[in-house]
Design an enzyme around this catalytic site. Structure first.
Site: not given
Ligand code: DQA
Length: 152
Positions: A12-13, A20, A25, A76, A79, A89, A100, A102, A109, A113
């Site tokens: 998401p996002n 954003r 970011y 990634n 949130a 799962d 993983e 980010h 942060r 998180r």
């Molecule tokens: C994120 C870190 C997460 O906490 C956040 O909600 C994101 C982006 C990152 O790439 O730093 O949406 O995954």
């Protein structure tokens, strides 16, 4: 012989990257990051597919569709990283390599998180390195795949 497929999953996002919270970011768009990951994959003889969704179920289904088809997943989860147990799962039921990823360093942060439900089902995590993380995640996957099937 067909090349191993790596699925890059964006939660998401992340579709808003570039616009954003650029101080957190950066100003690169998601398309820029995907292009970087694709170039890194190409150098390592891997095919990279990308899927982004703002919906947890769609991400779960993408992980299901990767089973028996993809050699690895770079995720990634945005949130959802911090509470998306259905993604945990689904990844637990995926046999390939999982990295993983980010852009930011969640541990530097807000406290909410600091928990990742993805980390326990990932081979490793790359965070806090911004755009470089996308290249490093693909390189990590390539090395994990080399270790798992040397000479393939
Ligand atoms: C994120 C870190 C997460 O906490 C956040 O909600 C994101 C982006 C990152 O790439 O730093 O949406 O995954």
């Amino acid at each position: 012989m067909s090349r191993p497929v790596v699925l890059l999953l964006s939660g998401p996002n992340l579709n808003l990257l570039g616009d954003r919270e650029p101080l957190v970011y950066g100003t690169d768009t998601l398309g820029d990051h995907v292009a970087r990951a694709q170039a890194a994959a190409e150098e390592r003889g891997l095919d990279l597919e990308h899927f982004q969704s703002n919906h947890e179920g769609a991400l779960v289904e993408a992980v299901h569709a990767a089973r028996d088809r993809c050699a690895a997943i770079v995720v990634n989860a945005g949130a959802l990283t911090h509470y998306g147990w259905s993604i945990h799962d689904a990844l637990a039921a995926f046999d390939g390599a999982v990295v993983e990823l980010h852009l930011s360093n969640p541990y530097a942060r807000e406290p909410w998180r600091h928990t990742s439900v993805v980390a326990p089902v990932a081979d490793g995590t790359i965070s806090g390195l911004g755009a470089l993380g996308y290249e490093l995640a693909v390189e990590a996957v390539a090395r994990l795949l080399d270790e798992r099937s040397p000479g393939a």
